[in-house]
Motif scaffolding. Structure first.
Motif, mmCIF file in Angstrom:
data_model
loop_
_atom_site.group_PDB
_atom_site.id
_atom_site.type_symbol
_atom_site.label_atom_id
_atom_site.label_comp_id
_atom_site.label_asym_id
_atom_site.label_seq_id
_atom_site.Cartn_x
_atom_site.Cartn_y
_atom_site.Cartn_z
ATOM 1 N N SER A 64 -106.562 16.193 17.408
ATOM 2 C CA SER A 64 -107.103 15.990 16.070
ATOM 3 C C SER A 64 -107.612 14.569 15.929
ATOM 4 O O SER A 64 -107.039 13.633 16.487
ATOM 5 C CB SER A 64 -106.027 16.254 15.015
ATOM 6 O OG SER A 64 -106.526 16.029 13.709
ATOM 7 N N ASN A 69 -106.998 18.731 10.826
ATOM 8 C CA ASN A 69 -107.785 19.746 11.527
ATOM 9 C C ASN A 69 -107.489 19.624 13.017
ATOM 10 O O ASN A 69 -107.854 18.626 13.648
ATOM 11 C CB ASN A 69 -109.278 19.541 11.253
ATOM 12 C CG ASN A 69 -109.625 19.722 9.783
ATOM 13 O OD1 ASN A 69 -109.380 20.780 9.202
ATOM 14 N ND2 ASN A 69 -110.185 18.685 9.160
ATOM 15 N N ALA A 328 -107.421 23.723 10.143
ATOM 16 C CA ALA A 328 -106.319 23.183 9.357
ATOM 17 C C ALA A 328 -105.309 24.285 9.039
ATOM 18 O O ALA A 328 -104.105 24.049 9.012
ATOM 19 C CB ALA A 328 -106.827 22.549 8.067
ATOM 20 N N VAL A 356 -110.864 24.696 7.053
ATOM 21 C CA VAL A 356 -111.172 23.393 7.637
ATOM 22 C C VAL A 356 -111.138 22.388 6.497
ATOM 23 O O VAL A 356 -111.868 22.532 5.506
ATOM 24 C CB VAL A 356 -112.543 23.383 8.339
ATOM 25 C CG1 VAL A 356 -112.780 22.047 9.033
ATOM 26 C CG2 VAL A 356 -112.631 24.527 9.351
#
Length: 452
Positions: A64, A69, A328, A356
């Protein structure tokens, strides 16, 4: 006994209201974060669906740039990587040195049936990894390695349950000098356990060693069972250690826990696992993360598990290609290796979705395109903002491409996607599996969409 495993997960969480645990489509355990080149790479174990023991066969990698995310990089390391291993792909840690990545993992050996520590190496943080030695690095029946490279370049490997050991690694990271040294487990160093004369201190397993401000920290899973997370500090990496107290109390629906701590973009983060997903428990765990700040004297505050997780560190750019497996929160979906490289999202059915977080549309997007495959041609990608029931700003139909890995790019107009908002890709259509998705990208207003 901290471990992990494989298999496309049948984890089907309900509509997300939060971002912890950070992965929802497979069970994950024993987080080991590594900061490299502007991203956090997270190395985890993998609990099998429905497991009733630490039945774990491979390890997984995620990454990430914003702590919310997370991109699924699949499984670049498994028991099959080590010809001498028979079972128990348990808690490991990776480190970078000299342009290579070394992943230290515990496995059970074929020859002795005991736990040993192996080391795998790769030129990339996401693998593939290969067995660096063809045999164990160390073997004394104990497990849970953590690796630490000091400011002077000296690397250390620690591991152990029920004892705590260390060796000084050589610069090649695949051999060591001297013999393994047992760290004295004193109550002054690791706290006092009551009720178990065989284990007078709180140290149980899962050590995590790092340095901050000239002080060495050893964070560990304490007491069993259920475990909590505690820590000790020392003036040098070999001790003597002084017990400092609790980091995370016992909580979270899993009788084990496992720490991982890193600094990223000026903030500190604590990774752990719990049993928070549907079907979760002591053998079906999930990794989560919290942001925290050290106290002024360098001590670690008490950290409580949350469903919200860490705040987003930055935003996501929708105008560059984004992998569909950067998520996410996902509901209903799974992932698999893609014929075009990397991973793709698959097993998509009506009503499944991907969230997301914090997508920076700016002055607006004019179109959305996605790399998709299908054998049915009955699926649609709904582009929604703000929530699963938020406004639909675009719809892309997915044709029958002739195979689940026969990829084509579809494009649809978008209207109303401005500012920074959470993006929801909701999949609709008939019964059964509808489509696979490899990546997506928006085109800003006034620009010409690229073709592929």
């Amino acid at each position: 006994m901290l471990a992990f495993a494989v298999v496309p997960a049948a984890v089907q969480p309900t509509v997300a209201r939060a971002d912890n645990p950070i992965v929802q489509h497979v069970y994950t355990a024993d987080p080991a974060p590594l900061v490299y080149n502007g991203r956090v790479y997270l190395y985890t174990g993998h609990d099998e669906d429905g497991s009733t023991y630490f039945t774990m066969k491979d390890w997984r990698v995620w990454s990430s740039a914003d702590m919310v995310n997370w991109t699924d990089h699949g499984s670049p390391l498994s028991l099959a990587t080590f010809s001498w291993a028979s079972a128990d792909a348990w808690a490991g840690q990776a480190v970078q040195r000299g342009g290579k990545f070394y992943w230290y993992v515990p496995v059970k050996t074929r020859a002795t049936g005991r736990m040993a520590i192996g080391v795998a190496v790769s030129d990339s943080p996401t693998g593939p990894f290969r067995d660096a030695l063809g045999h164990p690095l160390v073997e004394n029946g104990e497990f849970d390695p953590t690796v630490f490279i000091d400011d002077d370049g000296q690397a250390y490997l620690y591991w152990g349950n029920p004892n705590l050991w260390y060796v000084r690694l050589n610069a090649d990271m695949t051999s060591y000098s001297g013999s393994p040294t047992k760290i004295p487990l004193t109550t002054a160093g690791f706290g006092t356990r009551t009720g178990d004369p065989n284990r007078p201190t709180l140290f149980e397993e899962g050590p995590w060693v790092y340095k901050r401000g000239g002080l060495y920290y050893l964070v560990f899973a304490a007491k069993c069972c259920s475990e909590f997370i505690a820590y000790s500090t020392a003036p040098v990496p070999t001790g003597p250690w002084t017990y400092r107290g609790t980091v995370m109390p016992t909580q979270g629906g899993s009788f084990t826990n496992h720490p991982g701590i890193v600094d990223f973009k000026g903030n500190s983060y604590f990774f752990y696992h719990n049993g928070a997903l549907p079907g979760g428990g002591g053998y079906t765990r999930s990794v989560a993360v919290e942001k925290f700040s050290y106290n002024a004297d360098g001590t670690i505050p008490t950290i409580t598990m949350t469903g919200t997780g860490a705040p987003q560190a930055g935003t996501l750019d929708p105008y560059v290609r984004q992998e569909a497996e950067t998520i996410a929160w996902g509901s209903g979906i799974e992932t698999e290796p893609s014929s075009e490289g990397g991973m793709n999202v698959g097993w998509i059915e009506n009503g499944d979705s991907i969230k997301v977080k914090g997508v920076a549309f700016g002055t607006g997007a004019s179109s959305f395109r996605a790399r998709v495959a299908s054998t049915t041609g009955s699926g649609t990608v709904e582009v929604r903002l703000g929530g699963l029931n938020g406004p639909v700003v675009g719809r892309c139909g997915v044709p029958n491409t002739g195979g689940w890995q026969a990829w084509t790019t579809v494009t649809c107009p978008v209207s109303g996607a401005t500012g920074t908002q959470d993006l929801y890709l909701r999949f609709t259509g008939g019964s059964g599996y509808l489509l696979n998705m490899n990546w997506w990208q928006f085109t800003p207003v006034g620009a010409v969409a690229a073709r592929r």
